[in-house]
Design an enzyme around this catalytic site. Sequence first.
Site, PDB file in Angstrom:
ATOM      1  N   HIS A  79       0.834  -1.211   0.000  1.00  0.00           N
ATOM      2  CA  HIS A  79       0.000   0.000   0.000  1.00  0.00           C
ATOM      3  C   HIS A  79       0.869   1.262   0.000  1.00  0.00           C
ATOM      4  O   HIS A  79       0.549   2.240  -0.682  1.00  0.00           O
ATOM      5  CB  HIS A  79      -0.941   0.003   1.202  1.00  0.00           C
ATOM      6  CG  HIS A  79      -1.870  -1.168   1.228  1.00  0.00           C
ATOM      7  ND1 HIS A  79      -2.643  -1.483   2.321  1.00  0.00           N
ATOM      8  CD2 HIS A  79      -2.156  -2.113   0.292  1.00  0.00           C
ATOM      9  CE1 HIS A  79      -3.349  -2.571   2.063  1.00  0.00           C
ATOM     10  NE2 HIS A  79      -3.071  -2.962   0.842  1.00  0.00           N
ATOM     11  N   HIS A 239      -9.146  -2.529  -5.146  1.00  0.00           N
ATOM     12  CA  HIS A 239      -8.055  -2.788  -4.207  1.00  0.00           C
ATOM     13  C   HIS A 239      -6.999  -3.686  -4.841  1.00  0.00           C
ATOM     14  O   HIS A 239      -5.803  -3.480  -4.601  1.00  0.00           O
ATOM     15  CB  HIS A 239      -8.553  -3.427  -2.911  1.00  0.00           C
ATOM     16  CG  HIS A 239      -7.425  -3.598  -1.935  1.00  0.00           C
ATOM     17  ND1 HIS A 239      -6.961  -2.553  -1.159  1.00  0.00           N
ATOM     18  CD2 HIS A 239      -6.627  -4.659  -1.668  1.00  0.00           C
ATOM     19  CE1 HIS A 239      -5.938  -2.973  -0.446  1.00  0.00           C
ATOM     20  NE2 HIS A 239      -5.714  -4.250  -0.737  1.00  0.00           N
ATOM     21  N   ASP A 243      -3.041  -2.847  -5.065  1.00  0.00           N
ATOM     22  CA  ASP A 243      -1.937  -3.761  -4.774  1.00  0.00           C
ATOM     23  C   ASP A 243      -0.993  -3.884  -5.964  1.00  0.00           C
ATOM     24  O   ASP A 243       0.237  -3.894  -5.807  1.00  0.00           O
ATOM     25  CB  ASP A 243      -2.479  -5.144  -4.422  1.00  0.00           C
ATOM     26  CG  ASP A 243      -2.995  -5.255  -3.007  1.00  0.00           C
ATOM     27  OD1 ASP A 243      -2.759  -4.334  -2.197  1.00  0.00           O
ATOM     28  OD2 ASP A 243      -3.639  -6.278  -2.694  1.00  0.00           O
ATOM     29  N   HIS A 266       0.198 -10.926  -5.535  1.00  0.00           N
ATOM     30  CA  HIS A 266       1.553 -10.423  -5.271  1.00  0.00           C
ATOM     31  C   HIS A 266       2.633 -11.292  -5.921  1.00  0.00           C
ATOM     32  O   HIS A 266       3.551 -10.781  -6.560  1.00  0.00           O
ATOM     33  CB  HIS A 266       1.791 -10.347  -3.769  1.00  0.00           C
ATOM     34  CG  HIS A 266       0.820  -9.474  -3.044  1.00  0.00           C
ATOM     35  ND1 HIS A 266       0.668  -8.138  -3.324  1.00  0.00           N
ATOM     36  CD2 HIS A 266      -0.055  -9.760  -2.044  1.00  0.00           C
ATOM     37  CE1 HIS A 266      -0.266  -7.625  -2.529  1.00  0.00           C
ATOM     38  NE2 HIS A 266      -0.710  -8.590  -1.749  1.00  0.00           N
TER      39      HIS A 266
END
Length: 297
Positions: A79, A239, A243, A266
Site C-alpha cells: 500500500h 483494491h 496492490d 503479489h
Amino acid sequence: MQTTLRHPVHCHGIGLHGGRPATLHLLPAAADTGLRLQRLDRPETPSFRLLPDCIISSPLATVASSPLTPDLTVATIEHLMATLHACEIDNLLIQIDGPELPILDGCAETFMALLDEAGHENLGVPRRSVEILRPVHVTGRDGAKASLLPGTAGTLELSLSIDFPAPAIGRQTCTLDLSRDSFRSELADCRTFVNHRDVAALQAQGLALGGSLDNALVIQHDRVLNPGGLRHENECARHKMLDTVGDLYCAGFRLSGRFEGHRTGHALNNRLLRTLFSSPENWRFSDGSPSVLPSPA
C-alpha cells in the site's frame, strides 16, 4: 525530474498479519538513491534498495528481503509502494521498527495524507523510467495471468479483472491510467478484503492477527459485514489494482507501458517483473543508459 519528500514524516499503527505495533518513518533521500528499506530494530544491518529480486514469495502480502541479510524482511509494503508510485516519489528512505509496516486504514488514504503533509522536493536530476519494448506474460494457478506490454510513452495503463465465488464479490473489472489524481479518486480508499470463513484459518497460521473491520473489508458470502458497506461497487477489484500498482513499483523505477491481469496477486506480479528484467530485449531506460538494474546493496 526525480523527486523525494520535502520533510520527514512518520506514522504508527499495527501490522495486519503480525498484529504488533509498528512505527514507520519516511525520510528524504538524494537523487539516484532509489527506494531504500531499513529495519531500525536491527541496527547492525544497513538499508537496502528495493528491486524485483528483493521480493520473496508471499501470497498475502508483498515482502522484501535484504540481499545481504536474507533473514531481514519487511512485510506488507504494497500500500505504501502504491502511494509512492502514484505520487511519483523516486527516492526515499523507509525506516520501520519491526518486520511489518502498519496496516493503518487498510487502503492508501493515510499514506496519501502523509505524503501531502511531507510535500515534494524536485531534485533537479532527470528521472529514469523503464520503457516496455515487447510483451511479457506469466501465468499462475486457476487461470491467473498477468502481462506487461508496450504502451504510450511516459504513462502506465492498467486493466485487471477478478473472479471470486462469494456473490458479494463475483467477477469485477477495473481500468486506470495511473496518476496522482486518478489514484486518489479511484483507488486510495479501497480496502484490503477477506472472506469471513477464512479468518479463523489465517489466524491459526499466525496471519491476519491485526485485522479488523476498521482496516479490512470482510465478506460473508453475499454480505459485506462492515457497517458502512462498500465504498465502490467494484471496491475489491479496485483494491487489487491498488496492490498491483504497489507491486509494480518494486521494480524500483516507474514503468512506461500497459499492464493487464486476471486473478493476479503479489507473487504473480513479482514473477512478471522478474520476467521483464530477465532480458534487455524486453525493456530499456528512458534516458538511453544500459539496461542493467542497479545493485540493491
